[in-house]
Every structure is written in C-alpha cells, then in structure tokens.
Design a protein around this motif. Structure first.
Motif, mmCIF file in Angstrom:
data_model
loop_
_atom_site.group_PDB
_atom_site.id
_atom_site.type_symbol
_atom_site.label_atom_id
_atom_site.label_comp_id
_atom_site.label_asym_id
_atom_site.label_seq_id
_atom_site.Cartn_x
_atom_site.Cartn_y
_atom_site.Cartn_z
ATOM 1 N N ALA A 43 0.821 -1.201 0.000
ATOM 2 C CA ALA A 43 0.000 0.000 0.000
ATOM 3 C C ALA A 43 0.860 1.259 0.000
ATOM 4 N N ALA A 44 1.992 1.202 0.698
ATOM 5 C CA ALA A 44 2.903 2.342 0.697
ATOM 6 C C ALA A 44 3.528 2.542 -0.681
ATOM 7 N N GLY A 269 -14.321 -9.478 -6.100
ATOM 8 C CA GLY A 269 -13.349 -8.862 -5.213
ATOM 9 C C GLY A 269 -14.087 -8.217 -4.058
ATOM 10 N N ALA A 270 -13.485 -8.259 -2.851
ATOM 11 C CA ALA A 270 -14.177 -7.745 -1.671
ATOM 12 C C ALA A 270 -13.226 -6.896 -0.840
ATOM 13 N N ALA A 271 -13.334 -5.586 -0.981
ATOM 14 C CA ALA A 271 -12.544 -4.661 -0.176
ATOM 15 C C ALA A 271 -13.308 -4.382 1.112
ATOM 16 N N GLY A 272 -12.661 -4.587 2.270
ATOM 17 C CA GLY A 272 -13.352 -4.453 3.539
ATOM 18 C C GLY A 272 -12.909 -3.251 4.340
ATOM 19 N N ILE A 273 -13.856 -2.644 5.059
ATOM 20 C CA ILE A 273 -13.550 -1.478 5.890
ATOM 21 C C ILE A 273 -14.545 -1.411 7.038
ATOM 22 N N VAL A 274 -14.079 -0.926 8.195
ATOM 23 C CA VAL A 274 -14.961 -0.690 9.343
ATOM 24 C C VAL A 274 -15.188 0.804 9.478
ATOM 25 N N LEU A 275 -16.447 1.182 9.593
ATOM 26 C CA LEU A 275 -16.851 2.581 9.670
ATOM 27 C C LEU A 275 -17.509 2.863 11.005
ATOM 28 N N GLY A 276 -17.654 4.137 11.320
ATOM 29 C CA GLY A 276 -18.328 4.542 12.544
ATOM 30 C C GLY A 276 -17.375 4.990 13.633
ATOM 31 N N LEU A 281 -11.098 1.830 9.615
ATOM 32 C CA LEU A 281 -10.289 0.686 10.026
ATOM 33 C C LEU A 281 -10.182 -0.293 8.865
ATOM 34 N N ILE A 282 -8.954 -0.714 8.576
ATOM 35 C CA ILE A 282 -8.707 -1.670 7.505
ATOM 36 C C ILE A 282 -8.462 -3.038 8.139
ATOM 37 N N LEU A 283 -9.345 -4.000 7.857
ATOM 38 C CA LEU A 283 -9.204 -5.350 8.393
ATOM 39 C C LEU A 283 -8.846 -6.287 7.242
ATOM 40 N N ALA A 284 -7.578 -6.373 6.935
ATOM 41 C CA ALA A 284 -7.145 -7.221 5.828
ATOM 42 C C ALA A 284 -7.159 -8.686 6.253
ATOM 43 N N ALA A 295 -7.332 -2.277 -2.615
ATOM 44 C CA ALA A 295 -8.632 -1.614 -2.714
ATOM 45 C C ALA A 295 -9.173 -1.276 -1.331
ATOM 46 N N SER A 296 -8.966 -2.150 -0.353
ATOM 47 C CA SER A 296 -9.387 -1.858 1.016
ATOM 48 C C SER A 296 -8.684 -0.610 1.532
ATOM 49 N N CYS A 297 -7.388 -0.527 1.280
ATOM 50 C CA CYS A 297 -6.643 0.664 1.684
ATOM 51 C C CYS A 297 -7.146 1.903 0.944
#
Length: 316
Positions: A43-44, A269-276, A281-284, A295-297
């Motif tokens: 990601a960097a 493809g499933a990019a995941g993220i936690v909101l709120g 939050l990126i939960l790879a 994509a999650s990042c």
C-alpha cells in the motif's frame, strides 16, 4: 513485495482516486508476520498510505528479514505485546498522528477492543459496522454488503447505524444513486420473521427522515433485490427492487456467507472497511488478493480524506 494483478477494473478506479488525493498516515497494529508487513509495504509503494508499524520491534524486524522485506524507511514504534500494540495504535490516532488504522497479525477482537474502549477508544455517536465493497463480475458498479464482520445479531437500533454507515460510504464512493435493499428470506412482512419487521421499520424510518441519503426498500429476498426479472415476476415495483447497490444483511452470519460466496464462487473482489469510528479501520485478511488489499486501503484513504476535507474525491 507482491505485484498486484489488478483483475478488478472497478477497484483500479478506487485505487487511482486514492492515489490522486495522496496517502494518509496509517497506524499498523502489530504487524508481526510476512502478510501484514507486505500488505503495509504494498500500500505504501502504491502511494496509498504512510505506514507506522506498531509492535514488538524484534519480532517485526525478524519477520521482515525472514521474508526479505525492507522496512528500513518506515517508522517503527516498539511495544511489548499485541494488546499494547492495539492500544498504542489507537492512541496514535487520538493524538492526530494517524488518519487510518490497519490490522496487523493480532486478533481482530484485540484491535476492536481498543477501538471501542469507552475512555481511550475511537468511538463516535455512530455504532461501528463493517462494509464490503464488492466488485462482482457482470455488474457495472460496485456492490456494498453490510454487516459481515462486526455486529453479530444487530438490533433495530444497530441496523439504523449500519444502514447509515453504508449509505455514507456509498456517497464517498460517489454512487450516482444509493439504492438500499434490506434483505430477508422473503419480500413480505411476517410476524414469524423478525428480519422482515426490522426491514419494514427501517424503510419507514427512511420515509420519516431518520435515515437519509438513499432510497430504501425491504424486506427483499436476494433474488428480487438484485435481479430485475425476479423483481418483475414477483410484481415488485420500486426504484430499489432488482437494482439494489447496497445490501443490508439481517445478521453477521448471513452477510458473511453472502460476501464469501460471491468472492469464492463468483470471483468477486471484496474490499473491507470498518466505519463509525473516528477513522476508518482496515481489516485485511490472509485470503485477500493483493489488489483486494490495495482496494481496502484505497477505500480507507477516500473515507479518511472525506472526514478531513468534506470533499468529493472520485472523478465523474
């Protein structure tokens, strides 16, 4: 580092949009294995995040050396164990030194425990929830599925926040129209099926302005939520039926099985993220492909920039 395959063109657009707005600082909690270090470095390298590695220095350095990964240019904050890593990562966000949080090799519960701590955590008035942004073969737009990872058996009050989080994400991703289907096994309200009653209540709440920014319909079964022909056969006439782009699962088990079925049986493809929380939050996952991790990042970057600037970030 791993070379991304980029087999999901809609994800390419998200990644390029995130690269245009520039990287955000991401606190990477306890990256003590090859997978989590590689995910941060990938990601960097793509210009999505500036990783700050937080964990036991000796373990992180050893894991990087074993994998042949160069972390010499990254900031590394030493902590004694995983609980301390999670706490320090959250503290870094509270200090304004990180705009996103990324899970390393610690258990998800450890990280979430630090995030939801009532005194030192990152909670807001909104309940935390997880969204998958999915690129499903044959669809011309992404599909958001929630909640598949955080809220096990959500109440009606929980679902209000789950729905609103997903709608807000859809606006960050600039869905032209946000069409939310509240899923159940059937499309009629039944006193014997609580999920159908919740669905009807959520739709009425949207009518009364308690949920905003989208068109809601439900209860809808999966087929008549996403397939126009199935909706027509059932005689369902609404802007959502057969055309949903946000799917609200009745509970975590249903959402998780739906998302993973699409990923492993339909090649989505499933990019995941936690909101709120205060920051995304990126939960790879170890099972994620490289482009899915990126994509999650990217989604987290776009959400973080929206929080910081309020600007619409994707091109037309």
């Amino acid at each position: 580092m791993t070379t991304p395959t980029m087999t999901h063109p809609q994800f390419d657009r998200l990644i390029e949009a995130a690269r245009r707005v520039g990287p955000v600082r991401a606190a990477v909690a306890h990256p003590c294995d090859r997978f989590s270090i590689e995910a941060a470095l990938d990601a960097a390298e793509m210009g999505l995040i500036i990783p700050v590695l937080i964990g036991p220095r000796a373990r992180i350095v050893h894991a990087a050396e074993e994998a042949g990964l160069d972390i010499g240019k990254l900031v590394l904050i030493d902590t004694p164990h995983s609980h301390a890593s999670a706490a320090r990562a959250v503290e870094l966000v509270r200090e304004g030194k990180a705009e996103a949080l990324m899970k390393g090799s610690l258990h998800t519960d450890e990280l979430m425990g630090a995030v939801v701590d009532s005194v030192t955590g990152l909670r807001t008035a909104r309940r935390l929830s997880h969204c998958f942004v999915m690129e499903v073969p044959g669809r011309d737009e992404p599909l958001i599925i929630t909640d598949a990872a955080v809220n096990i058996n959500p109440t009606l009050a929980d679902k209000v926040d789950i729905v609103q989080n997903a709608i807000d994400l859809a606006h960050v991703l600039q869905f032209p129209e946000v069409r939310v289907a509240i899923l159940a096994a059937v499309e009629t309200v039944s006193a014997k099926m609580p999920s159908t009653i919740d669905a009807a209540a959520l739709c009425k709440m949207a009518d009364r302005g308690q949920i905003t920014g989208a068109i809601l319909d439900g209860p809808l079964a999966m087929d008549n939520a996403i397939d126009p022909e199935a909706a027509a056969i059932k005689g369902l006439h609404s802007p959502v039926a057969g055309r949903a782009n946000v799917l609200i699962a009745p509970d975590l088990e249903a959402g998780n099985m739906l998302a993973k079925s699409l990923s492993f049986m339909a090649g989505a493809g499933a990019a995941g993220i936690v909101l709120g929380a205060r920051v995304p939050l990126i939960l790879a996952s170890r099972a994620d492909s490289v482009d899915t991790r990126l994509a999650s990042c990217a989604v987290a970057v776009l959400v973080a920039h929206r929080k910081l600037t309020g600007e619409r970030l994707l091109g037309a």
